[in-house]
Design a protein around this motif. Structure first.
Motif, mmCIF file in Angstrom:
data_model
loop_
_atom_site.group_PDB
_atom_site.id
_atom_site.type_symbol
_atom_site.label_atom_id
_atom_site.label_comp_id
_atom_site.label_asym_id
_atom_site.label_seq_id
_atom_site.Cartn_x
_atom_site.Cartn_y
_atom_site.Cartn_z
ATOM 1 N N MET A 1 109.473 -51.841 -28.626
ATOM 2 C CA MET A 1 110.457 -51.597 -29.652
ATOM 3 C C MET A 1 109.824 -51.775 -31.021
ATOM 4 S SD MET A 1 114.023 -53.267 -28.536
ATOM 5 C CE MET A 1 114.675 -52.873 -26.951
ATOM 6 N N LYS A 2 110.343 -51.055 -31.941
ATOM 7 C CA LYS A 2 109.841 -51.128 -33.306
ATOM 8 C C LYS A 2 110.325 -52.418 -33.972
ATOM 9 C CE LYS A 2 109.954 -46.155 -33.607
ATOM 10 N NZ LYS A 2 110.692 -45.005 -34.103
ATOM 11 N N PRO A 3 109.542 -52.940 -34.928
ATOM 12 C CA PRO A 3 109.932 -54.187 -35.606
ATOM 13 C C PRO A 3 111.328 -54.126 -36.252
ATOM 14 C CG PRO A 3 107.649 -53.685 -36.084
ATOM 15 C CD PRO A 3 108.211 -52.501 -35.329
ATOM 16 N N ASP A 4 111.709 -52.982 -36.816
ATOM 17 C CA ASP A 4 113.039 -52.900 -37.437
ATOM 18 C C ASP A 4 114.152 -52.968 -36.390
ATOM 19 O OD1 ASP A 4 112.222 -50.256 -36.632
ATOM 20 O OD2 ASP A 4 113.872 -49.427 -37.814
ATOM 21 N N GLU A 5 113.911 -52.429 -35.194
ATOM 22 C CA GLU A 5 114.894 -52.534 -34.103
ATOM 23 C C GLU A 5 115.043 -53.992 -33.673
ATOM 24 O OE1 GLU A 5 114.804 -48.749 -31.271
ATOM 25 O OE2 GLU A 5 112.824 -49.647 -31.527
ATOM 26 N N ILE A 6 113.923 -54.689 -33.562
ATOM 27 C CA ILE A 6 113.941 -56.092 -33.151
ATOM 28 C C ILE A 6 114.690 -56.928 -34.176
ATOM 29 C CG2 ILE A 6 112.486 -58.132 -32.765
ATOM 30 C CD1 ILE A 6 110.500 -56.228 -31.368
ATOM 31 N N ARG A 7 114.488 -56.672 -35.467
ATOM 32 C CA ARG A 7 115.207 -57.409 -36.515
ATOM 33 C C ARG A 7 116.717 -57.168 -36.421
ATOM 34 N NH1 ARG A 7 110.727 -55.971 -39.498
ATOM 35 N NH2 ARG A 7 111.748 -54.120 -40.359
ATOM 36 N N LYS A 8 117.111 -55.926 -36.186
ATOM 37 C CA LYS A 8 118.540 -55.601 -36.070
ATOM 38 C C LYS A 8 119.154 -56.261 -34.841
ATOM 39 C CE LYS A 8 118.281 -51.191 -38.466
ATOM 40 N NZ LYS A 8 118.383 -49.718 -38.322
ATOM 41 N N LEU A 9 118.434 -56.226 -33.722
ATOM 42 C CA LEU A 9 118.926 -56.871 -32.499
ATOM 43 C C LEU A 9 119.009 -58.386 -32.684
ATOM 44 C CD1 LEU A 9 117.010 -54.755 -29.878
ATOM 45 C CD2 LEU A 9 119.502 -54.898 -30.079
ATOM 46 N N ASP A 10 118.021 -58.970 -33.340
ATOM 47 C CA ASP A 10 118.008 -60.403 -33.601
ATOM 48 C C ASP A 10 119.253 -60.798 -34.408
ATOM 49 O OD1 ASP A 10 116.212 -62.928 -33.534
ATOM 50 O OD2 ASP A 10 116.806 -62.764 -35.644
ATOM 51 N N ALA A 11 119.551 -60.057 -35.455
ATOM 52 C CA ALA A 11 120.737 -60.329 -36.278
ATOM 53 C C ALA A 11 122.017 -60.145 -35.463
ATOM 54 C CB ALA A 11 120.742 -59.426 -37.506
ATOM 55 N N PHE A 12 122.046 -59.115 -34.621
ATOM 56 C CA PHE A 12 123.220 -58.861 -33.775
ATOM 57 C C PHE A 12 123.492 -60.024 -32.837
ATOM 58 C CE2 PHE A 12 124.759 -57.575 -29.595
ATOM 59 C CZ PHE A 12 126.009 -57.068 -29.923
ATOM 60 N N PHE A 13 122.462 -60.501 -32.126
ATOM 61 C CA PHE A 13 122.649 -61.606 -31.182
ATOM 62 C C PHE A 13 123.091 -62.876 -31.904
ATOM 63 C CE2 PHE A 13 120.273 -58.989 -28.147
ATOM 64 C CZ PHE A 13 120.944 -59.279 -26.967
ATOM 65 N N LYS A 14 122.468 -63.196 -33.038
ATOM 66 C CA LYS A 14 122.848 -64.394 -33.797
ATOM 67 C C LYS A 14 124.302 -64.315 -34.249
ATOM 68 C CE LYS A 14 118.271 -65.619 -35.295
ATOM 69 N NZ LYS A 14 117.221 -65.484 -36.253
ATOM 70 N N ARG A 15 124.696 -63.151 -34.749
ATOM 71 C CA ARG A 15 126.057 -62.964 -35.246
ATOM 72 C C ARG A 15 127.072 -62.963 -34.094
ATOM 73 N NH1 ARG A 15 125.040 -58.464 -37.462
ATOM 74 N NH2 ARG A 15 125.851 -57.112 -35.840
ATOM 75 N N THR A 16 126.793 -62.217 -33.046
ATOM 76 C CA THR A 16 127.724 -62.065 -31.935
ATOM 77 C C THR A 16 127.966 -63.379 -31.191
ATOM 78 O OG1 THR A 16 127.078 -59.772 -31.672
ATOM 79 C CG2 THR A 16 128.167 -60.799 -29.786
ATOM 80 N N PHE A 17 126.908 -64.133 -30.945
ATOM 81 C CA PHE A 17 127.026 -65.381 -30.206
ATOM 82 C C PHE A 17 127.120 -66.604 -31.118
ATOM 83 C CE2 PHE A 17 125.093 -62.416 -27.182
ATOM 84 C CZ PHE A 17 126.007 -62.533 -26.153
ATOM 85 N N GLN A 18 127.177 -66.354 -32.420
ATOM 86 C CA GLN A 18 127.299 -67.408 -33.428
ATOM 87 C C GLN A 18 126.299 -68.535 -33.171
ATOM 88 O OE1 GLN A 18 131.428 -68.519 -33.562
ATOM 89 N NE2 GLN A 18 132.067 -66.467 -34.139
ATOM 90 N N ASN A 19 125.047 -68.113 -32.966
ATOM 91 C CA ASN A 19 123.994 -69.074 -32.658
ATOM 92 C C ASN A 19 122.719 -68.692 -33.411
ATOM 93 O OD1 ASN A 19 122.070 -70.754 -31.569
ATOM 94 N ND2 ASN A 19 122.870 -70.614 -29.488
ATOM 95 N N PRO A 20 122.410 -69.405 -34.487
ATOM 96 C CA PRO A 20 121.212 -69.081 -35.265
ATOM 97 C C PRO A 20 119.901 -69.361 -34.533
ATOM 98 C CG PRO A 20 122.249 -71.076 -36.104
ATOM 99 C CD PRO A 20 123.164 -70.511 -35.055
ATOM 100 N N GLN A 21 119.965 -70.044 -33.387
ATOM 101 C CA GLN A 21 118.748 -70.328 -32.618
ATOM 102 C C GLN A 21 118.333 -69.168 -31.724
ATOM 103 O OE1 GLN A 21 119.111 -74.011 -30.516
ATOM 104 N NE2 GLN A 21 119.087 -75.229 -32.380
ATOM 105 N N MET A 22 119.186 -68.154 -31.611
ATOM 106 C CA MET A 22 118.827 -66.990 -30.783
ATOM 107 C C MET A 22 117.721 -66.209 -31.474
ATOM 108 S SD MET A 22 122.303 -65.664 -29.016
ATOM 109 C CE MET A 22 121.464 -65.011 -27.588
ATOM 110 N N GLN A 23 116.796 -65.705 -30.663
ATOM 111 C CA GLN A 23 115.666 -64.935 -31.180
ATOM 112 C C GLN A 23 115.397 -63.751 -30.271
ATOM 113 O OE1 GLN A 23 112.190 -67.354 -31.342
ATOM 114 N NE2 GLN A 23 113.081 -68.864 -32.709
#
Length: 67
Positions: A1-23
């Motif tokens: 995956m491209k770095p920009d996709e990974i950044r978007k997915l990272d933000a999505f998981f943190k926001r969706t699961f309300q967990n800033p420790q998700m990476q």
């Protein structure tokens, strides 16, 4: 995956699961998927469906984790 996709997915998981420790991290030798962690704990793999551009998250739950 491209770095920009990974950044978007990272933000999505943190926001969706309300967990800033998700990476979301790139996989060393795979370009079609990334790994999802909470802290150092591996959770699963997120794959990109190249046909429609959607993403699919796969997480195994072991029997011993439910005990």
């Amino acid at each position: 995956m491209k770095p920009d996709e990974i950044r978007k997915l990272d933000a999505f998981f943190k926001r969706t699961f309300q967990n800033p420790q998700m990476q979301v991290k790139a996989r060393p030798r795979k370009e079609d998927s990334a790994e999802v962690y909470v802290g150092e704990e591996f959770l699963g793999i997120v794959f990109k469906d190249e046909e429609d551009g959607d993403y699919n998250f796969s997480m195994a739950i072991l029997d011993i984790d439910l005990a």
